[in-house]
Design a protein around this motif. Structure first.
Motif, PDB file in Angstrom:
ATOM      1  N   ALA A 120     -19.686  -2.316 -52.733  1.00 58.41           N
ATOM      2  CA  ALA A 120     -20.321  -3.624 -53.076  1.00 58.41           C
ATOM      3  C   ALA A 120     -19.662  -4.772 -52.558  1.00 58.41           C
ATOM      4  N   GLY A 121     -20.311  -5.763 -52.315  1.00 60.44           N
ATOM      5  CA  GLY A 121     -19.932  -7.108 -51.735  1.00 60.44           C
ATOM      6  C   GLY A 121     -20.231  -7.387 -50.338  1.00 60.44           C
ATOM      7  N   ILE A 122     -21.072  -8.201 -49.847  1.00 57.28           N
ATOM      8  CA  ILE A 122     -21.312  -8.595 -48.741  1.00 57.28           C
ATOM      9  C   ILE A 122     -21.320 -10.222 -48.590  1.00 57.28           C
ATOM     10  N   ALA A 123     -20.190 -10.667 -47.959  1.00 53.90           N
ATOM     11  CA  ALA A 123     -19.860 -12.201 -47.922  1.00 53.90           C
ATOM     12  C   ALA A 123     -20.489 -12.992 -46.874  1.00 53.90           C
ATOM     13  N   ASP A 124     -20.798 -12.120 -45.724  1.00 51.53           N
ATOM     14  CA  ASP A 124     -21.578 -12.890 -44.727  1.00 51.53           C
ATOM     15  C   ASP A 124     -22.450 -12.010 -43.821  1.00 51.53           C
ATOM     16  N   THR A 125     -23.461 -12.484 -43.345  1.00 48.20           N
ATOM     17  CA  THR A 125     -23.993 -11.651 -42.359  1.00 48.20           C
ATOM     18  C   THR A 125     -24.659 -12.669 -41.308  1.00 48.20           C
ATOM     19  N   CYS A 126     -24.906 -12.172 -40.081  1.00 43.49           N
ATOM     20  CA  CYS A 126     -25.197 -12.871 -38.734  1.00 43.49           C
ATOM     21  C   CYS A 126     -26.012 -11.871 -38.094  1.00 43.49           C
ATOM     22  N   ALA A 177     -37.640 -12.214 -55.533  1.00 45.29           N
ATOM     23  CA  ALA A 177     -36.361 -11.690 -56.220  1.00 45.29           C
ATOM     24  C   ALA A 177     -36.152 -10.393 -55.397  1.00 45.29           C
ATOM     25  N   CYS A 178     -34.888 -10.089 -54.628  1.00 46.14           N
ATOM     26  CA  CYS A 178     -34.593  -9.337 -53.862  1.00 46.14           C
ATOM     27  C   CYS A 178     -33.296  -8.694 -54.105  1.00 46.14           C
ATOM     28  N   HIS A 179     -32.408  -9.254 -54.990  1.00 40.82           N
ATOM     29  CA  HIS A 179     -31.203  -8.642 -55.422  1.00 40.82           C
ATOM     30  C   HIS A 179     -31.028  -8.879 -57.161  1.00 40.82           C
ATOM     31  N   ASN A 180     -30.164  -7.886 -57.427  1.00 42.84           N
ATOM     32  CA  ASN A 180     -30.089  -7.965 -58.951  1.00 42.84           C
ATOM     33  C   ASN A 180     -28.743  -8.762 -59.205  1.00 42.84           C
ATOM     34  N   GLU A 181     -28.048  -9.131 -58.318  1.00 42.38           N
ATOM     35  CA  GLU A 181     -26.615 -10.133 -58.414  1.00 42.38           C
ATOM     36  C   GLU A 181     -27.070 -11.290 -57.477  1.00 42.38           C
ATOM     37  N   PRO A 182     -26.146 -12.127 -57.688  1.00 47.06           N
ATOM     38  CA  PRO A 182     -25.982 -13.590 -56.751  1.00 47.06           C
ATOM     39  C   PRO A 182     -25.928 -13.306 -55.288  1.00 47.06           C
ATOM     40  N   ILE A 183     -27.183 -13.887 -54.643  1.00 48.60           N
ATOM     41  CA  ILE A 183     -27.002 -13.747 -53.175  1.00 48.60           C
ATOM     42  C   ILE A 183     -25.849 -14.394 -52.322  1.00 48.60           C
ATOM     43  N   MET A 184     -25.081 -13.875 -51.870  1.00 47.36           N
ATOM     44  CA  MET A 184     -23.794 -14.581 -51.060  1.00 47.36           C
ATOM     45  C   MET A 184     -23.879 -15.063 -49.821  1.00 47.36           C
ATOM     46  N   CYS A 185     -25.183 -14.259 -49.141  1.00 44.79           N
ATOM     47  CA  CYS A 185     -25.101 -14.711 -47.815  1.00 44.79           C
ATOM     48  C   CYS A 185     -26.679 -14.538 -47.245  1.00 44.79           C
ATOM     49  N   VAL A 198     -39.916 -13.883 -37.861  1.00 43.95           N
ATOM     50  CA  VAL A 198     -40.253 -14.582 -39.097  1.00 43.95           C
ATOM     51  C   VAL A 198     -39.571 -13.520 -39.997  1.00 43.95           C
ATOM     52  N   LYS A 199     -38.322 -13.051 -39.939  1.00 41.78           N
ATOM     53  CA  LYS A 199     -38.004 -12.284 -40.839  1.00 41.78           C
ATOM     54  C   LYS A 199     -36.179 -12.634 -41.135  1.00 41.78           C
ATOM     55  N   GLY A 200     -35.890 -12.363 -42.354  1.00 45.89           N
ATOM     56  CA  GLY A 200     -34.510 -12.568 -42.612  1.00 45.89           C
ATOM     57  C   GLY A 200     -33.811 -11.426 -43.077  1.00 45.89           C
ATOM     58  N   ILE A 201     -32.350 -11.586 -43.360  1.00 41.24           N
ATOM     59  CA  ILE A 201     -31.627 -10.672 -44.024  1.00 41.24           C
ATOM     60  C   ILE A 201     -30.734 -11.184 -45.001  1.00 41.24           C
ATOM     61  N   SER A 202     -30.481 -10.480 -46.362  1.00 42.52           N
ATOM     62  CA  SER A 202     -29.573 -11.198 -47.214  1.00 42.52           C
ATOM     63  C   SER A 202     -28.646 -10.395 -47.871  1.00 42.52           C
TER      64      SER A 202
END
Length: 286
Positions: free
Chosen positions: A208-214, A159-167, A175-179
């Motif tokens: 607020a609000g991240i639609a995508d990450t790369c 559980a790493c966010h309090n709101e829906p994960i968008m990306c 071996v690590k990621g970003i959201s």
């Protein structure tokens, strides 16, 4: 005095609609079929197109179970052999298809008491130390989960966010990621030797609000697409903020990096609700 952010190298106009997804294909990949995958449209399907020798014909049509806005995740297993992850027919379900056979390979269902909500983003990836693909899913409840599809088993949940994960995006080498989510937080997390997801760092944004990450292919920087019309660039190692690119006049929906072999030719692209695609040359020094 802060440096002025650069201007885009090029701006592409004329799409006639919001730009929702971007993908570069710049390398000369021998043995690869010139095929385009498109979808998911209002018909809840993915189409494959034959682009060889100037053709642009639909050669296949794969119906899906979901009309939601969660994008599919495509992974190439071998030449001409693709796996496609997409939301399933029930609330938290994910289905993985063999596109060659157009049949489900695995259907992943969380425990009934998990209460994850809908899948919001998916990432199929191939571990460097294993021949079996793994799947990362960002859910409506703010959790990231790791699945072993071949075992139909959820290996870990964070559980790493309090709101829906968008990306989300993932780096198999480190071996690590970003959201990112609909809140102001960008979270990085990793996998330990037991395949447990562990939160590593969070960065609080102004809006607020991240639609995508790369994550760029060289694993040096990453970019985020913001609802506040801005593209943000971070160092991948420590999530150090590097640049804010304020060109667009509406929400930025997607970001992507080109995979040119020559560093100086690499671009980052951002697509927006303002119907424009901006192309940037950033941090290309050896």
């Amino acid at each position: 005095m802060a440096l002025r952010p650069p201007d885009p190298k090029f701006v592409l106009r004329g799409t006639g609609a919001s730009v929702n997804t971007l993908h570069f294909c710049c390398r000369d990949q021998e043995g690869c079929d010139p095929i385009l995958f498109s979808g998911q449209g209002r018909d809840a399907a993915v189409c494959t197109w034959d682009l060889s020798e100037g053709r642009n014909a639909v050669i296949d049509y794969i119906p899906l179970d979901s009309y939601g806005f969660c994008q599919c995740s495509l992974m190439q297993k071998d030449v001409g052999h693709y796996l496609l992850a997409s939301p399933g027919s029930t609330l938290s379900e994910v289905k993985i298809l063999d596109l060659l056979k157009k049949t489900p390979v695995w259907i992943l269902k969380p425990p009934a008491d998990a209460k994850l909500g809908m899948p919001m983003c998916l990432k199929l990836w191939q571990p460097l130390s294993c021949s079996r693909p793994l799947l990362l899913v960002g859910y409506e409840d703010g959790s990231v989960t790791l699945w072993d599809p071949s075992e139909k088993k959820m290996l870990s949940r964070l559980a790493c966010h309090n709101e829906p994960i968008m990306c989300l995006d993932f780096d198999p080498e480190k071996v690590k990621g970003i959201s990112g989510s609909s809140e102001k937080v960008l979270s990085s997390w990793g996998l330990d030797e037991q395949q447990n997801l562990k939160l590593q760092k969070t960065v609080t944004l102004v809006n607020a609000g991240i639609a995508d990450t790369c994550i760029r292919q060289d694993k040096k920087i990453l970019a985020t697409a913001g609802w506040d019309h801005q593209v943000r660039v971070f160092g991948w190692k420590k999530l150090k903020p590097l640049a804010i690119l304020p060109y667009h006049t509406a929400s930025v929906h997607c970001v992507s990096f080109s995979d040119h072999v020559v560093l100086s030719e690499r671009f980052m692209a951002a697509g927006s609700k303002d119907q424009r695609i901006s192309l940037w040359s950033l941090y290309n020094e050896p």
